[in-house]
Design a protein around this motif. Structure first.
Motif, PDB file in Angstrom:
ATOM      1  N   VAL A  13       0.835  -1.205   0.000  1.00 16.29           N
ATOM      2  CA  VAL A  13       0.000   0.000   0.000  1.00 16.29           C
ATOM      3  C   VAL A  13       0.869   1.255   0.000  1.00 16.29           C
ATOM      4  N   THR A  14       1.916   1.262   0.785  1.00 19.87           N
ATOM      5  CA  THR A  14       2.806   2.417   0.837  1.00 19.87           C
ATOM      6  C   THR A  14       3.445   2.678  -0.527  1.00 19.87           C
ATOM      7  N   ALA A  15       3.827   1.618  -1.207  1.00 15.12           N
ATOM      8  CA  ALA A  15       4.491   1.760  -2.506  1.00 15.12           C
ATOM      9  C   ALA A  15       3.523   2.198  -3.607  1.00 15.12           C
ATOM     10  N   ARG A  16       2.271   1.798  -3.540  1.00 15.37           N
ATOM     11  CA  ARG A  16       1.331   2.021  -4.642  1.00 15.37           C
ATOM     12  C   ARG A  16       0.287   3.101  -4.381  1.00 15.37           C
ATOM     13  N   ARG A  17       0.169   3.585  -3.176  1.00 14.83           N
ATOM     14  CA  ARG A  17      -0.908   4.503  -2.801  1.00 14.83           C
ATOM     15  C   ARG A  17      -1.004   5.726  -3.714  1.00 14.83           C
ATOM     16  N   ASP A  18       0.089   6.403  -3.964  1.00 11.92           N
ATOM     17  CA  ASP A  18       0.049   7.630  -4.772  1.00 11.92           C
ATOM     18  C   ASP A  18      -0.371   7.360  -6.210  1.00 11.92           C
ATOM     19  N   ARG A  19       0.127   6.293  -6.794  1.00 14.96           N
ATOM     20  CA  ARG A  19      -0.225   5.958  -8.178  1.00 14.96           C
ATOM     21  C   ARG A  19      -1.713   5.614  -8.295  1.00 14.96           C
ATOM     22  N   VAL A  20      -2.214   4.812  -7.352  1.00 14.68           N
ATOM     23  CA  VAL A  20      -3.634   4.444  -7.366  1.00 14.68           C
ATOM     24  C   VAL A  20      -4.492   5.693  -7.167  1.00 14.68           C
ATOM     25  N   ARG A  21      -4.070   6.575  -6.289  1.00 11.81           N
ATOM     26  CA  ARG A  21      -4.822   7.812  -6.037  1.00 11.81           C
ATOM     27  C   ARG A  21      -4.850   8.702  -7.276  1.00 11.81           C
ATOM     28  N   ARG A  22      -3.729   8.825  -7.985  1.00  7.88           N
ATOM     29  CA  ARG A  22      -3.704   9.623  -9.222  1.00  7.88           C
ATOM     30  C   ARG A  22      -4.628   9.035 -10.280  1.00  7.88           C
ATOM     31  N   THR A  23      -4.610   7.727 -10.399  1.00  3.83           N
ATOM     32  CA  THR A  23      -5.503   7.068 -11.361  1.00  3.83           C
ATOM     33  C   THR A  23      -6.961   7.315 -10.974  1.00  3.83           C
ATOM     34  N   ALA A  24      -7.258   7.189  -9.701  1.00  6.17           N
ATOM     35  CA  ALA A  24      -8.623   7.443  -9.227  1.00  6.17           C
ATOM     36  C   ALA A  24      -9.034   8.884  -9.527  1.00  6.17           C
ATOM     37  N   TYR A  25      -8.118   9.821  -9.337  1.00  9.61           N
ATOM     38  CA  TYR A  25      -8.424  11.221  -9.622  1.00  9.61           C
ATOM     39  C   TYR A  25      -8.749  11.424 -11.098  1.00  9.61           C
ATOM     40  N   LEU A  26      -7.970  10.809 -11.963  1.00  8.31           N
ATOM     41  CA  LEU A  26      -8.224  10.956 -13.391  1.00  8.31           C
ATOM     42  C   LEU A  26      -9.569  10.347 -13.787  1.00  8.31           C
ATOM     43  N   VAL A  27      -9.977   9.321 -13.078  1.00  7.78           N
ATOM     44  CA  VAL A  27     -11.264   8.690 -13.377  1.00  7.78           C
ATOM     45  C   VAL A  27     -12.426   9.533 -12.871  1.00  7.78           C
ATOM     46  N   CYS A  28     -12.301  10.076 -11.653  1.00  9.64           N
ATOM     47  CA  CYS A  28     -13.451  10.775 -11.071  1.00  9.64           C
ATOM     48  C   CYS A  28     -13.343  12.301 -11.118  1.00  9.64           C
ATOM     49  N   GLY A  29     -12.139  12.853 -11.236  1.00 10.50           N
ATOM     50  CA  GLY A  29     -11.982  14.298 -11.357  1.00 10.50           C
ATOM     51  C   GLY A  29     -12.055  15.080 -10.063  1.00 10.50           C
ATOM     52  N   ASP A  30     -11.989  14.413  -8.927  1.00  5.62           N
ATOM     53  CA  ASP A  30     -12.085  15.092  -7.638  1.00  5.62           C
ATOM     54  C   ASP A  30     -11.157  14.383  -6.654  1.00  5.62           C
ATOM     55  N   TRP A  31     -10.278  15.153  -5.998  1.00  5.34           N
ATOM     56  CA  TRP A  31      -9.293  14.536  -5.109  1.00  5.34           C
ATOM     57  C   TRP A  31      -9.952  13.861  -3.908  1.00  5.34           C
ATOM     58  N   HIS A  32     -11.034  14.424  -3.380  1.00  2.00           N
ATOM     59  CA  HIS A  32     -11.694  13.806  -2.221  1.00  2.00           C
ATOM     60  C   HIS A  32     -12.338  12.476  -2.606  1.00  2.00           C
ATOM     61  N   LYS A  33     -12.989  12.451  -3.760  1.00  2.00           N
ATOM     62  CA  LYS A  33     -13.559  11.188  -4.249  1.00  2.00           C
ATOM     63  C   LYS A  33     -12.447  10.197  -4.570  1.00  2.00           C
ATOM     64  N   ALA A  34     -11.338  10.704  -5.102  1.00  2.00           N
ATOM     65  CA  ALA A  34     -10.198   9.829  -5.411  1.00  2.00           C
ATOM     66  C   ALA A  34      -9.667   9.176  -4.140  1.00  2.00           C
TER      67      ALA A  34
END
Length: 176
Positions: A13-34
């Motif tokens: 989780v520590t290694a992948r958290r930022d990448r997964v969060r960026r992908t989530a942001y690109l999908v939903c367009g909102d950092w809180h939802k990401a």
């Protein structure tokens, strides 16, 4: 979960958290939802951790959880609200002539993010997985649990919608 498995999970989780969060942001367009989507994906991973046999497939599993969570969340009635960063009557951001290369880069990124938010969710997910994550058509089909033909058609429609949104935004801002 045993302590050594818990430690493996924490390292992943520590290694992948930022990448997964960026992908989530690109999908939903909102950092809180990401953040919410990222947390949902990792909670599902935690629940399945003891049953995982192929640790090389963890990224694909998390991506699949993330995409399913994004689709599920978008179906909830309270998630259909659209937020905006700017008040419509506010002054124009920035002035001509004082823009350097970094500002241009940030403006371009912001323009693409804004346009990406105008692409329907399913198509947006396909475009993000194909072109941001760099997945193949078959990998996207597995992540989204659909056929390769569906990936191709939704990606083509998503790119057309993105192109249209970019054109609309640049002409509306007097950039095109």
């Amino acid at each position: 979960m045993r302590p050594e498995e818990e430690a493996q999970f924490a390292v992943y989780v520590t290694a992948r958290r930022d990448r997964v969060r960026r992908t989530a942001y690109l999908v939903c367009g909102d950092w809180h939802k990401a953040d919410d989507l990222t947390q949902i994906a990792f909670v599902k991973l935690y629940g399945a951790w003891e049953r995982i046999r192929d640790y090389a497939a963890l990224d694909a599993y998390v991506r699949s959880c993330l995409m399913r969570a994004a689709i599920d969340e978008s179906r909830r009635p309270w998630r259909r609200e659209q937020s905006t960063d700017e008040v419509p009557d506010g002054p124009a951001a920035g002035t001509a002539g004082d823009v350097d290369d970094l500002a241009d880069l940030v403006a371009d990124r912001d323009l693409v993010r804004t346009a990406l938010r105008r692409v329907p969710r399913g198509q947006r997910a396909m475009v993000v997985l194909r072109f941001y994550e760099g997945l193949s058509v078959s990998d996207v089909a597995r992540a989204m649990d659909c056929s390769e033909g569906n990936v191709k058609s939704q990606t083509a429609r998503g790119l057309a919608a993105l192109r249209s949104a970019l054109t609309e935004l640049t002409q509306g801002a007097g950039l095109g």
